[in-house]
Write a protein that holds these residues in place. Structure first.
Motif: not given
Length: 123
Positions: A12-17, A88-91, A37-41
């Motif tokens: 999804v693009q930034p600002g999207g849902s 982007p930091e939600d990735s 929970f989330r985990q990024s690289l």
């Protein structure tokens, strides 16, 4: 053995849902607190949100407050995470987890975990 399956991730693009779903194999979700929970690289897994069984009270990480909403449908054995104004930091790979007892953002207290669903926020 309780099994959890996440779905709904994607690009999804930034600002999207996006709307993530967590489906449980139990007959119902009564008595189960559910957390996302989330985990990024390269980073540790972190709590995003959780919801109790008793009264559907919720908690959110400061980084997602006002943008994410957790909800549950016990009859459908599903928990949802509505994510908006994505950054982007939600990735990350997003996981749902369950425990018998109260909801908490403490990872080590959850006994059951799904395999995760990837969320990528990028332009």
């Amino acid at each position: 053995q309780l099994h959890l399956v996440e779905s709904g991730g994607g690009f999804v693009q930034p600002g999207g849902s996006l709307r993530l779903s967590c489906t449980a194999s139990e007959l119902n979700l009564n008595g189960l607190a559910i957390g996302w929970f989330r985990q990024s690289l390269g980073k540790e897994r972190e709590g995003v949100s959780c919801i109790t069984s008793a009264d559907d009270s919720t908690d959110y990480a400061d980084s997602v407050k006002g943008r994410f909403t957790i909800s549950r449908d016990n009859a459908k054995k599903m928990v949802f995470l509505e994510m908006s104004s994505l950054k982007p930091e939600d990735s990350a790979v997003y996981y749902c987890a369950a425990r018998r007892g109260g909801a908490t953002m403490t990872i080590s207290l959850y006994n059951y975990w799904g395999q995760g669903t990837q969320v990528t926020v990028s332009s």
